[in-house]
Design a protein around this motif. Sequence first.
Motif, PDB file in Angstrom:
ATOM      1  N   GLU A 114     -13.542 -32.286 -15.971  1.00  0.00           N
ATOM      2  CA  GLU A 114     -12.722 -31.343 -16.715  1.00  0.00           C
ATOM      3  C   GLU A 114     -11.849 -32.133 -17.701  1.00  0.00           C
ATOM      4  O   GLU A 114     -11.377 -33.218 -17.367  1.00  0.00           O
ATOM      5  N   LEU A 115     -11.667 -31.586 -18.898  1.00  0.00           N
ATOM      6  CA  LEU A 115     -10.825 -32.234 -19.906  1.00  0.00           C
ATOM      7  C   LEU A 115      -9.678 -31.309 -20.290  1.00  0.00           C
ATOM      8  O   LEU A 115      -9.900 -30.149 -20.610  1.00  0.00           O
ATOM      9  N   GLU A 116      -8.460 -31.827 -20.234  1.00  0.00           N
ATOM     10  CA  GLU A 116      -7.329 -31.133 -20.853  1.00  0.00           C
ATOM     11  C   GLU A 116      -6.924 -31.981 -22.046  1.00  0.00           C
ATOM     12  O   GLU A 116      -6.372 -33.073 -21.888  1.00  0.00           O
ATOM     13  N   LEU A 117      -7.236 -31.481 -23.239  1.00  0.00           N
ATOM     14  CA  LEU A 117      -6.947 -32.238 -24.453  1.00  0.00           C
ATOM     15  C   LEU A 117      -5.536 -31.911 -24.915  1.00  0.00           C
ATOM     16  O   LEU A 117      -5.182 -30.743 -25.094  1.00  0.00           O
ATOM     17  N   VAL A 118      -4.712 -32.943 -25.097  1.00  0.00           N
ATOM     18  CA  VAL A 118      -3.288 -32.762 -25.415  1.00  0.00           C
ATOM     19  C   VAL A 118      -2.953 -33.625 -26.628  1.00  0.00           C
ATOM     20  O   VAL A 118      -3.302 -34.800 -26.661  1.00  0.00           O
ATOM     21  N   PRO A 119      -2.271 -33.057 -27.635  1.00  0.00           N
ATOM     22  CA  PRO A 119      -1.833 -33.903 -28.750  1.00  0.00           C
ATOM     23  C   PRO A 119      -1.025 -35.091 -28.207  1.00  0.00           C
ATOM     24  O   PRO A 119      -0.242 -34.945 -27.268  1.00  0.00           O
ATOM     25  N   GLN A 120      -1.198 -36.239 -28.838  1.00  0.00           N
ATOM     26  CA  GLN A 120      -0.633 -37.476 -28.289  1.00  0.00           C
ATOM     27  C   GLN A 120       0.878 -37.422 -28.090  1.00  0.00           C
ATOM     28  O   GLN A 120       1.401 -37.901 -27.091  1.00  0.00           O
ATOM     29  N   GLY A 121       1.576 -36.843 -29.064  1.00  0.00           N
ATOM     30  CA  GLY A 121       3.036 -36.753 -28.949  1.00  0.00           C
ATOM     31  C   GLY A 121       3.452 -35.770 -27.865  1.00  0.00           C
ATOM     32  O   GLY A 121       4.448 -35.989 -27.150  1.00  0.00           O
ATOM     33  N   THR A 122       2.701 -34.702 -27.735  1.00  0.00           N
ATOM     34  CA  THR A 122       2.987 -33.730 -26.670  1.00  0.00           C
ATOM     35  C   THR A 122       2.726 -34.365 -25.312  1.00  0.00           C
ATOM     36  O   THR A 122       3.479 -34.157 -24.354  1.00  0.00           O
ATOM     37  N   LEU A 123       1.686 -35.185 -25.232  1.00  0.00           N
ATOM     38  CA  LEU A 123       1.378 -35.889 -23.985  1.00  0.00           C
ATOM     39  C   LEU A 123       2.552 -36.799 -23.585  1.00  0.00           C
ATOM     40  O   LEU A 123       3.013 -36.771 -22.438  1.00  0.00           O
ATOM     41  N   ALA A 124       3.030 -37.589 -24.540  1.00  0.00           N
ATOM     42  CA  ALA A 124       4.162 -38.487 -24.249  1.00  0.00           C
ATOM     43  C   ALA A 124       5.408 -37.692 -23.883  1.00  0.00           C
ATOM     44  O   ALA A 124       6.122 -38.027 -22.934  1.00  0.00           O
ATOM     45  N   GLU A 125       5.667 -36.627 -24.637  1.00  0.00           N
ATOM     46  CA  GLU A 125       6.881 -35.849 -24.420  1.00  0.00           C
ATOM     47  C   GLU A 125       6.841 -35.091 -23.092  1.00  0.00           C
ATOM     48  O   GLU A 125       7.873 -34.919 -22.439  1.00  0.00           O
ATOM     49  N   ARG A 126       5.648 -34.632 -22.708  1.00  0.00           N
ATOM     50  CA  ARG A 126       5.541 -33.930 -21.419  1.00  0.00           C
ATOM     51  C   ARG A 126       5.878 -34.874 -20.271  1.00  0.00           C
ATOM     52  O   ARG A 126       6.464 -34.467 -19.269  1.00  0.00           O
ATOM     53  N   MET A 127       5.528 -36.129 -20.408  1.00  0.00           N
ATOM     54  CA  MET A 127       5.875 -37.087 -19.350  1.00  0.00           C
ATOM     55  C   MET A 127       7.341 -37.498 -19.446  1.00  0.00           C
ATOM     56  O   MET A 127       8.002 -37.683 -18.429  1.00  0.00           O
ATOM     57  N   ARG A 128       7.838 -37.636 -20.682  1.00  0.00           N
ATOM     58  CA  ARG A 128       9.277 -37.930 -20.796  1.00  0.00           C
ATOM     59  C   ARG A 128      10.080 -36.804 -20.150  1.00  0.00           C
ATOM     60  O   ARG A 128      11.052 -37.054 -19.431  1.00  0.00           O
ATOM     61  N   ALA A 129       9.646 -35.551 -20.416  1.00  0.00           N
ATOM     62  CA  ALA A 129      10.345 -34.399 -19.835  1.00  0.00           C
ATOM     63  C   ALA A 129      10.320 -34.488 -18.311  1.00  0.00           C
ATOM     64  O   ALA A 129      11.352 -34.315 -17.653  1.00  0.00           O
ATOM     65  N   ALA A 130       9.145 -34.789 -17.768  1.00  0.00           N
ATOM     66  CA  ALA A 130       9.035 -34.885 -16.302  1.00  0.00           C
ATOM     67  C   ALA A 130      10.005 -35.927 -15.766  1.00  0.00           C
ATOM     68  O   ALA A 130      10.690 -35.712 -14.768  1.00  0.00           O
ATOM     69  N   GLY A 131      10.072 -37.068 -16.450  1.00  0.00           N
ATOM     70  CA  GLY A 131      10.947 -38.148 -15.999  1.00  0.00           C
ATOM     71  C   GLY A 131      12.416 -37.803 -16.109  1.00  0.00           C
ATOM     72  O   GLY A 131      13.249 -38.359 -15.389  1.00  0.00           O
ATOM     73  N   ALA A 132      12.734 -36.885 -17.018  1.00  0.00           N
ATOM     74  CA  ALA A 132      14.134 -36.538 -17.280  1.00  0.00           C
ATOM     75  C   ALA A 132      14.545 -35.231 -16.610  1.00  0.00           C
ATOM     76  O   ALA A 132      15.659 -34.739 -16.832  1.00  0.00           O
ATOM     77  N   GLY A 133      13.634 -34.641 -15.850  1.00  0.00           N
ATOM     78  CA  GLY A 133      13.976 -33.407 -15.149  1.00  0.00           C
ATOM     79  C   GLY A 133      13.928 -32.157 -16.011  1.00  0.00           C
ATOM     80  O   GLY A 133      14.382 -31.091 -15.606  1.00  0.00           O
ATOM     81  N   VAL A 134      13.366 -32.291 -17.217  1.00  0.00           N
ATOM     82  CA  VAL A 134      13.179 -31.124 -18.087  1.00  0.00           C
ATOM     83  C   VAL A 134      11.874 -30.449 -17.678  1.00  0.00           C
ATOM     84  O   VAL A 134      10.835 -31.108 -17.621  1.00  0.00           O
ATOM     85  N   GLN A 135      11.931 -29.161 -17.372  1.00  0.00           N
ATOM     86  CA  GLN A 135      10.741 -28.508 -16.809  1.00  0.00           C
ATOM     87  C   GLN A 135       9.717 -28.132 -17.874  1.00  0.00           C
ATOM     88  O   GLN A 135       8.515 -28.092 -17.613  1.00  0.00           O
ATOM     89  N   ALA A 136      10.195 -27.833 -19.079  1.00  0.00           N
ATOM     90  CA  ALA A 136       9.293 -27.420 -20.158  1.00  0.00           C
ATOM     91  C   ALA A 136      10.083 -27.466 -21.456  1.00  0.00           C
ATOM     92  O   ALA A 136      11.316 -27.540 -21.443  1.00  0.00           O
ATOM     93  N   PHE A 137       9.367 -27.460 -22.579  1.00  0.00           N
ATOM     94  CA  PHE A 137      10.049 -27.508 -23.872  1.00  0.00           C
ATOM     95  C   PHE A 137       9.201 -26.792 -24.921  1.00  0.00           C
ATOM     96  O   PHE A 137       7.992 -26.621 -24.732  1.00  0.00           O
ATOM     97  N   PHE A 138       9.836 -26.403 -26.008  1.00  0.00           N
ATOM     98  CA  PHE A 138       9.117 -25.795 -27.125  1.00  0.00           C
ATOM     99  C   PHE A 138       8.946 -26.823 -28.232  1.00  0.00           C
ATOM    100  O   PHE A 138       9.898 -27.514 -28.595  1.00  0.00           O
ATOM    101  N   THR A 139       7.725 -26.915 -28.765  1.00  0.00           N
ATOM    102  CA  THR A 139       7.446 -27.852 -29.861  1.00  0.00           C
ATOM    103  C   THR A 139       6.564 -27.188 -30.912  1.00  0.00           C
ATOM    104  O   THR A 139       5.683 -26.386 -30.561  1.00  0.00           O
ATOM    105  N   PRO A 140       6.765 -27.526 -32.195  1.00  0.00           N
ATOM    106  CA  PRO A 140       5.877 -26.977 -33.235  1.00  0.00           C
ATOM    107  C   PRO A 140       4.455 -27.543 -33.175  1.00  0.00           C
ATOM    108  O   PRO A 140       3.528 -26.926 -33.707  1.00  0.00           O
ATOM    109  N   THR A 141       4.286 -28.698 -32.535  1.00  0.00           N
ATOM    110  CA  THR A 141       2.955 -29.320 -32.502  1.00  0.00           C
ATOM    111  C   THR A 141       1.938 -28.400 -31.838  1.00  0.00           C
ATOM    112  O   THR A 141       2.196 -27.892 -30.741  1.00  0.00           O
TER     113      THR A 141
END
Lengths: 226, 221
Positions: free
Chosen positions: A97-124
């Motif tokens: 199975e592949l979940e294709l994620v824009p590179q910046g969204t991929l990095a930011e989703r992990m930064r969010a996880a590390g910072a306790g942010v559950q989700a975020f809105f992005t224009p990407t």
Amino acid sequence: MINRIVRTMAEAMAGIADGAVVLLGGFGSVGQPQALIDGLIEHGAKDLTVVANNAGSGGEGLAKLLAMGRVRKIVCSYPRSPSATVFEDLYKAGRIELELVPQGTLAERMRAAGAGVQAFFTPTSYGTKLAAGKETREINGRNCVLEYALSGDVALIEAWQGDRWGNLTYRRSGRNFNPVMATAARLTVAQTQHIVELGALDAEAVVTPGIFVDRVIHVPYGDPPL
Amino acid sequence: MPETSSVAFKPLGRAAMAERLARDIPEGWYVNLGIGIPTLVADHVPLDREVIFHSENGVLGMGPAPAAEHIDPWLINAGKQHVTLRQGGCFVHHADSFAMIRGGHLDLCVLGAYQVATNGDIANWATSENDTAPAVGGAMDLAVGAKRLWVVMEQTTREGHARLVNRLSYPATALAVVKRVYTNLAVFEVTERGFVVLDMIAGLSFAALQARSEAKLHLPS
């Protein structure tokens, strides 16, 4: 005395379960924890979800893990390599199975996880196939897509120097996803080119503080220029 | 495609397209260059014009390729080629690198594309007939995040199909983001009116250029 340095690969891999979500550092092969991936292959965990920027190159490391059928799903921005067709072959055969994620969204989703942010809105990705089915909202006049934090059960990362507290530095563009992934996993294991005494690292130059690191294993493979 | 009159113009090659675009980058800009022709742009910015190149894998202040004996295996660009770091450059991790991109800190991003629509939509990451696994990389982040998005691409496909279109037929990378397009025939500004021709190669007529675009072209008012 805190000592996060482990001597054997078996200790480094201990507790990685079948079905684990594994964050793998690296951009292409630079900064990729090659020895830890080999350790994971040896360890034998299967049914894994792998989060990595690329889906393996050549026939070693991640490409080998994929070829062995250990990976159920990959979360990735660029699963294409001129030197490897393993992922593409599995994907076309419907065996991964592949979940294709824009590179910046991929990095930011992990930064969010590390910072306790559950989700975020992005224009990407707004208005593209990759936003299909996702919640959208106009915020400050910009159309945005809701993206959820992405955490791992384990992060396998490569660093340059490490000490027994787990403080890490990186070398050049080998830094890439490694510091972000270190923050986003319940268990972070680092392979380092050098082990230094506690206090030897310049406190201003530590990139990943030991609070984010659980295990450090010394894997020297030659200082550049090679 | 209708052939108009005798062909008395010579389309720009890849290096010349990159050179034409590079002329328009002023000193002081932070610039991200995509893979392909965009990467060549850096070769045409003189070193004494301080333009700071960003590579999405965490390099700010990227310099040209090193001589073989000076290759550092840990220093690559987004295309995974060996590069150097200019004096004053630095390294960051991926989330910070994309904060530079997504947070609107880059003055310019240059990308290649399959198609650009008259409203500035861009398609550059997938073709509808593509049967390989999809791959997007940083294209969607760069397209929406940089202060300006310029596209460099051939005017038409190898088969002669227009790449400046009324509506994308390929999957979108981002909507209404392209500000300029540099092709092997001309330079276009994307405006409220659509594509406005800023510059054309010598010997090319406006009619001949229009014949190579599905989207209606405009002359500067």
